[in-house]
Design a protein around this motif. Structure first.
Motif, mmCIF file in Angstrom:
data_model
loop_
_atom_site.group_PDB
_atom_site.id
_atom_site.type_symbol
_atom_site.label_atom_id
_atom_site.label_comp_id
_atom_site.label_asym_id
_atom_site.label_seq_id
_atom_site.Cartn_x
_atom_site.Cartn_y
_atom_site.Cartn_z
ATOM 1 N N ARG A 158 0.817 -1.215 0.000
ATOM 2 C CA ARG A 158 0.000 0.000 0.000
ATOM 3 C C ARG A 158 0.850 1.264 0.000
ATOM 4 N NH1 ARG A 158 -5.177 -1.638 1.427
ATOM 5 N NH2 ARG A 158 -5.241 -3.640 2.477
ATOM 6 N N GLU A 159 2.156 1.103 0.141
ATOM 7 C CA GLU A 159 3.061 2.242 0.230
ATOM 8 C C GLU A 159 4.401 1.831 -0.370
ATOM 9 O OE1 GLU A 159 5.206 4.499 3.913
ATOM 10 O OE2 GLU A 159 3.105 3.946 4.142
ATOM 11 N N ALA A 160 5.054 2.747 -1.063
ATOM 12 C CA ALA A 160 6.356 2.467 -1.655
ATOM 13 C C ALA A 160 7.176 3.752 -1.687
ATOM 14 C CB ALA A 160 6.200 1.912 -3.069
ATOM 15 N N SER A 161 8.480 3.595 -1.749
ATOM 16 C CA SER A 161 9.399 4.730 -1.809
ATOM 17 C C SER A 161 10.438 4.444 -2.878
ATOM 18 C CB SER A 161 10.068 4.906 -0.445
ATOM 19 O OG SER A 161 10.995 5.956 -0.498
ATOM 20 N N VAL A 162 10.724 5.447 -3.684
ATOM 21 C CA VAL A 162 11.703 5.288 -4.761
ATOM 22 C C VAL A 162 12.716 6.416 -4.668
ATOM 23 C CG1 VAL A 162 12.041 5.320 -7.254
ATOM 24 C CG2 VAL A 162 10.072 4.160 -6.304
ATOM 25 N N SER A 163 14.005 6.085 -4.698
ATOM 26 C CA SER A 163 15.027 7.129 -4.659
ATOM 27 C C SER A 163 15.968 7.063 -5.853
ATOM 28 C CB SER A 163 15.834 7.022 -3.357
ATOM 29 O OG SER A 163 16.517 5.782 -3.314
ATOM 30 N N VAL A 164 15.740 6.128 -6.764
ATOM 31 C CA VAL A 164 16.639 5.963 -7.900
ATOM 32 C C VAL A 164 16.264 6.859 -9.087
ATOM 33 C CG1 VAL A 164 15.400 4.052 -8.970
ATOM 34 C CG2 VAL A 164 17.871 4.214 -9.246
ATOM 35 N N CYS A 165 15.046 7.372 -9.099
ATOM 36 C CA CYS A 165 14.623 8.244 -10.191
ATOM 37 C C CYS A 165 13.680 9.313 -9.622
ATOM 38 C CB CYS A 165 13.956 7.449 -11.299
ATOM 39 S SG CYS A 165 12.745 6.246 -10.757
ATOM 40 N N HIS A 166 13.391 10.339 -10.400
ATOM 41 C CA HIS A 166 12.619 11.474 -9.891
ATOM 42 C C HIS A 166 11.527 11.882 -10.853
ATOM 43 C CE1 HIS A 166 14.562 14.178 -12.757
ATOM 44 N NE2 HIS A 166 15.636 13.447 -12.545
ATOM 45 N N ASP A 167 10.729 12.829 -10.402
ATOM 46 C CA ASP A 167 9.663 13.426 -11.204
ATOM 47 C C ASP A 167 8.762 12.356 -11.823
ATOM 48 O OD1 ASP A 167 10.621 15.977 -10.591
ATOM 49 O OD2 ASP A 167 11.915 16.030 -12.347
ATOM 50 N N TYR A 168 8.448 12.501 -13.102
ATOM 51 C CA TYR A 168 7.547 11.575 -13.785
ATOM 52 C C TYR A 168 8.062 10.146 -13.701
ATOM 53 C CZ TYR A 168 5.326 8.926 -17.425
ATOM 54 O OH TYR A 168 4.670 7.935 -18.097
ATOM 55 N N HIS A 169 9.372 9.963 -13.815
ATOM 56 C CA HIS A 169 9.949 8.619 -13.817
ATOM 57 C C HIS A 169 9.710 7.914 -12.479
ATOM 58 C CE1 HIS A 169 11.804 9.915 -17.501
ATOM 59 N NE2 HIS A 169 12.365 10.936 -16.867
ATOM 60 N N GLY A 170 9.904 8.649 -11.397
ATOM 61 C CA GLY A 170 9.658 8.085 -10.069
ATOM 62 C C GLY A 170 8.195 7.705 -9.891
ATOM 63 N N MET A 171 7.291 8.551 -10.366
ATOM 64 C CA MET A 171 5.866 8.262 -10.247
ATOM 65 C C MET A 171 5.483 7.055 -11.089
ATOM 66 S SD MET A 171 4.795 10.102 -7.970
ATOM 67 C CE MET A 171 3.264 9.230 -8.114
ATOM 68 N N SER A 172 6.074 6.922 -12.252
ATOM 69 C CA SER A 172 5.792 5.779 -13.114
ATOM 70 C C SER A 172 6.190 4.478 -12.418
ATOM 71 C CB SER A 172 6.554 5.932 -14.435
ATOM 72 O OG SER A 172 6.428 4.761 -15.208
#
Length: 64
Positions: free
Chosen positions: A33-47
């Protein structure tokens, strides 16, 4: 005008992210239900986050 535009997203195909998405979607972790991404940003992170959560284009709450 009248030009057609195509947008392609490739981050989810990188081996590490692809593996992480597969684990998140497999059910091994339960319902994600929750995730965190630090390898990419903006649209890419949301994708990548949308793929991890399996929500496609549904509405989502984002905090940053």
């Amino acid at each position: 005008m009248g030009a057609l535009i195509q947008v392609a997203e490739q981050y989810h195909l990188e081996p590490m992210l692809s593996s992480q998405i597969a684990v998140a979607r497999s059910g091994i972790l339960g319902t994600v239900r929750e995730a965190s991404v630090s390898v990419c940003h903006d649209y890419h992170g949301m994708s990548v986050l949308r793929r991890m959560l399996g929500i496609g284009f549904e509405n989502a709450t984002i905090t940053a």
